[in-house]
Design a protein around this motif. Sequence first.
Motif, mmCIF file in Angstrom:
data_model
loop_
_atom_site.group_PDB
_atom_site.id
_atom_site.type_symbol
_atom_site.label_atom_id
_atom_site.label_comp_id
_atom_site.label_asym_id
_atom_site.label_seq_id
_atom_site.Cartn_x
_atom_site.Cartn_y
_atom_site.Cartn_z
ATOM 1 N N PHE A 20 0.808 -1.211 0.000
ATOM 2 C CA PHE A 20 0.000 0.000 0.000
ATOM 3 C C PHE A 20 0.846 1.268 0.000
ATOM 4 O O PHE A 20 0.334 2.348 0.276
ATOM 5 C CB PHE A 20 -0.952 -0.003 1.202
ATOM 6 N N CYS A 21 2.133 1.144 -0.307
ATOM 7 C CA CYS A 21 2.936 2.361 -0.434
ATOM 8 C C CYS A 21 2.420 3.121 -1.656
ATOM 9 O O CYS A 21 2.239 2.567 -2.726
ATOM 10 C CB CYS A 21 4.423 2.036 -0.543
ATOM 11 N N TRP A 22 2.165 4.390 -1.472
ATOM 12 C CA TRP A 22 1.469 5.197 -2.469
ATOM 13 C C TRP A 22 2.414 6.049 -3.319
ATOM 14 O O TRP A 22 1.972 6.731 -4.246
ATOM 15 C CB TRP A 22 0.492 6.141 -1.745
ATOM 16 N N GLU A 27 9.028 9.767 -6.086
ATOM 17 C CA GLU A 27 8.638 10.092 -4.717
ATOM 18 C C GLU A 27 9.281 9.096 -3.754
ATOM 19 O O GLU A 27 9.073 7.895 -3.885
ATOM 20 C CB GLU A 27 7.121 10.048 -4.548
ATOM 21 N N PRO A 28 10.065 9.593 -2.773
ATOM 22 C CA PRO A 28 10.784 8.686 -1.873
ATOM 23 C C PRO A 28 9.983 8.321 -0.633
ATOM 24 O O PRO A 28 9.037 9.005 -0.244
ATOM 25 C CB PRO A 28 12.013 9.507 -1.481
ATOM 26 N N LEU A 29 10.401 7.235 -0.007
ATOM 27 C CA LEU A 29 9.893 6.798 1.296
ATOM 28 C C LEU A 29 11.093 6.731 2.228
ATOM 29 O O LEU A 29 12.050 6.003 1.963
ATOM 30 C CB LEU A 29 9.225 5.429 1.164
ATOM 31 N N HIS A 30 11.065 7.518 3.333
ATOM 32 C CA HIS A 30 12.204 7.634 4.237
ATOM 33 C C HIS A 30 11.997 6.782 5.482
ATOM 34 O O HIS A 30 10.894 6.698 6.023
ATOM 35 C CB HIS A 30 12.404 9.087 4.661
ATOM 36 N N SER A 31 13.080 6.211 5.958
ATOM 37 C CA SER A 31 13.053 5.512 7.242
ATOM 38 C C SER A 31 13.111 6.544 8.372
ATOM 39 O O SER A 31 13.454 7.716 8.142
ATOM 40 C CB SER A 31 14.252 4.577 7.357
ATOM 41 N N PRO A 32 12.801 6.123 9.610
ATOM 42 C CA PRO A 32 13.127 6.979 10.750
ATOM 43 C C PRO A 32 14.632 7.253 10.755
ATOM 44 O O PRO A 32 15.431 6.421 10.336
ATOM 45 C CB PRO A 32 12.709 6.131 11.955
ATOM 46 N N THR A 33 15.029 8.432 11.199
ATOM 47 C CA THR A 33 16.448 8.760 11.255
ATOM 48 C C THR A 33 17.113 8.053 12.431
ATOM 49 O O THR A 33 16.475 7.761 13.442
ATOM 50 C CB THR A 33 16.646 10.276 11.388
ATOM 51 N N PHE A 34 18.390 7.762 12.278
ATOM 52 C CA PHE A 34 19.143 7.102 13.342
ATOM 53 C C PHE A 34 20.527 7.738 13.460
ATOM 54 O O PHE A 34 21.074 8.264 12.486
ATOM 55 C CB PHE A 34 19.250 5.590 13.097
ATOM 56 N N TYR A 49 12.742 4.382 -3.198
ATOM 57 C CA TYR A 49 11.811 4.854 -4.224
ATOM 58 C C TYR A 49 11.042 3.626 -4.697
ATOM 59 O O TYR A 49 11.511 2.887 -5.578
ATOM 60 C CB TYR A 49 12.547 5.511 -5.389
ATOM 61 N N PRO A 50 9.853 3.351 -4.128
ATOM 62 C CA PRO A 50 9.135 2.109 -4.466
ATOM 63 C C PRO A 50 8.790 1.999 -5.947
ATOM 64 O O PRO A 50 8.708 0.896 -6.477
ATOM 65 C CB PRO A 50 7.870 2.193 -3.603
ATOM 66 N N ARG A 51 8.586 3.147 -6.610
ATOM 67 C CA ARG A 51 8.275 3.128 -8.047
ATOM 68 C C ARG A 51 9.373 3.811 -8.849
ATOM 69 O O ARG A 51 9.137 4.278 -9.967
ATOM 70 C CB ARG A 51 6.917 3.780 -8.297
ATOM 71 N N GLY A 52 10.559 3.847 -8.288
ATOM 72 C CA GLY A 52 11.712 4.361 -9.002
ATOM 73 C C GLY A 52 11.708 5.871 -9.148
ATOM 74 O O GLY A 52 10.722 6.554 -8.850
ATOM 75 N N SER A 53 12.841 6.398 -9.590
ATOM 76 C CA SER A 53 12.933 7.816 -9.964
ATOM 77 C C SER A 53 13.552 7.949 -11.350
ATOM 78 O O SER A 53 13.112 8.745 -12.166
ATOM 79 C CB SER A 53 13.757 8.597 -8.932
ATOM 80 N N ASN A 57 10.759 0.708 -13.363
ATOM 81 C CA ASN A 57 10.745 -0.746 -13.232
ATOM 82 C C ASN A 57 11.545 -1.235 -12.026
ATOM 83 O O ASN A 57 11.529 -2.424 -11.726
ATOM 84 C CB ASN A 57 11.313 -1.396 -14.500
ATOM 85 N N TYR A 58 12.237 -0.319 -11.341
ATOM 86 C CA TYR A 58 13.115 -0.710 -10.235
ATOM 87 C C TYR A 58 12.679 -0.061 -8.925
ATOM 88 O O TYR A 58 12.132 1.039 -8.910
ATOM 89 C CB TYR A 58 14.565 -0.295 -10.526
ATOM 90 N N VAL A 59 12.958 -0.793 -7.827
ATOM 91 C CA VAL A 59 12.932 -0.202 -6.501
ATOM 92 C C VAL A 59 14.323 0.342 -6.247
ATOM 93 O O VAL A 59 15.306 -0.404 -6.291
ATOM 94 C CB VAL A 59 12.562 -1.238 -5.423
ATOM 95 N N GLU A 60 14.435 1.651 -6.001
ATOM 96 C CA GLU A 60 15.723 2.276 -5.754
ATOM 97 C C GLU A 60 15.980 2.350 -4.249
ATOM 98 O O GLU A 60 15.058 2.532 -3.463
ATOM 99 C CB GLU A 60 15.776 3.665 -6.379
#
Length: 477
Positions: A20-22, A27-34, A49-53, A57-60
């Motif tokens: 369900f990542c939209w 458009e990036p998806l960031h983890s919590p910072t550490f 990048y679930p739908r690439g940048s 066709n790739y997950v970046e």
Amino acid sequence: MACTEGKCFTFTWKLENMSFCWQKNEEPLHSPTFVVDALEGTKWSLVLYPRGSYDGNYVEYYLDRRKDCSSSVNDIEIDYMLSFMAADGSALVEEKFIKNTMPKGEVYGCPTFVTREKVFFRKRSRFLPDDTLTARCRMWRSDGKMTENGHSYARTRIGVEERSAVWSIDEFSDLKPYKAITFPIKSSTENKELMNLDLYLTGGQKFEEVLHFKLTARDPRIKMSTLQLSLLDNAGGKTECVKGEVCFNAPKRLHRPLTFQTTRNRLMAAKDVYLPNDVLSVLCECAFSTGVVLEEIEAVRYGDNDSIPEQPHAKLADKFSVLKINLKSSLEDGFMSDVKLKAKTCSFPAHKVILSAWSPVFKAMFSSDMIESTCDSVDIQDLDDEAVRRMLQFMYTADVVDLGWNSASDLYVAADKYEVLTLKEKCSSYLKANLRPSNACAALILADLHHDVGLKRLVQEFILNHSWENRINFHDS
């Protein structure tokens, strides 16, 4: 020399409900910072990048040294490894990066880390067990001066809600081509419209009219949705299904409608089955995301012990998932089974201890002086094979999947016979939620035969409330 065998810092990130990542392309998806103390207190995060940048066709997958870091170190040289992990802890895919100088605010990684097709389709069960992606980053000092291991564990959960309803489309034969009619999908608590499902027909004259369905969001918080539509026959059975997903922030040209292969002419030719009283019934099942509902660092640990104490709810969920998988495998393989359930045409290997745990009827059979206690088989010729198979599947996994009216009714009978009360209640709830004039009388007979006061009362009220529509044929029942 690369120091990927020395002391390192490991960051493990679990992304729940990954399907369900939209995020659209770029458009990036960031983890919590550490923060990594052993790297001069520098601050980091992972970026997907679930739908690439560059290539959709790739997950970046990238490592980001945060610009807002309070560390006074401007440049730091590290080795690091980016991985996607399997449930057993093995790496499914990984990339190593040696002696990278990382200034503040810079992002480095792999724009072709793994194909979307492999993650979300071809090897989905490996990459997304329970729809959860596990991403890992390991980091070493290039100078080899890291003195101890460290591990940080984070979790991001994408919120998902589900809705299910039957859309009764009246006067189906009179629908005008290209003129949409709308079914609102509402919230369960506020009665607020969340999405609209539009039906329209295309074709006419020289071409057969085809049914198209299009989903649009009314609530701006909804990011994406999956949708399954099923045509229902006059007995409540699913006769045709179409599935799809919509990412609402994607360009509108990509919002493709769902289309049934069945045309209006074919439905009207079998109107006794699909169009009782000119009403087409469509089961609408959707799940949608409103964004991230949980984002946190769950644990940080230093030292040689690399294990991470997960939160209790995560432990229980993971253990229960593994238990379900193992029990389901035992059922399918018949491993160490000690009894067979003989239905009309098939025999199903099972385990007395599992049957007895769910059913007091089976427990009495196997623990008394009844013949079944010493026999390795139980005859249940009065139940259909599919009902027995579904009942066993529930006993081993607690799951009930792909119910239709007929299968729910048969499973209800099986659950009542063997007093599997939780299963009986699930089937009863399905029947209540899917009552229609065409099946109300069958439901009333079922409730009466099995002394289900709650179901019987609800069906009686339904019949009274709908009798004026002249759609319930008591003579056929």
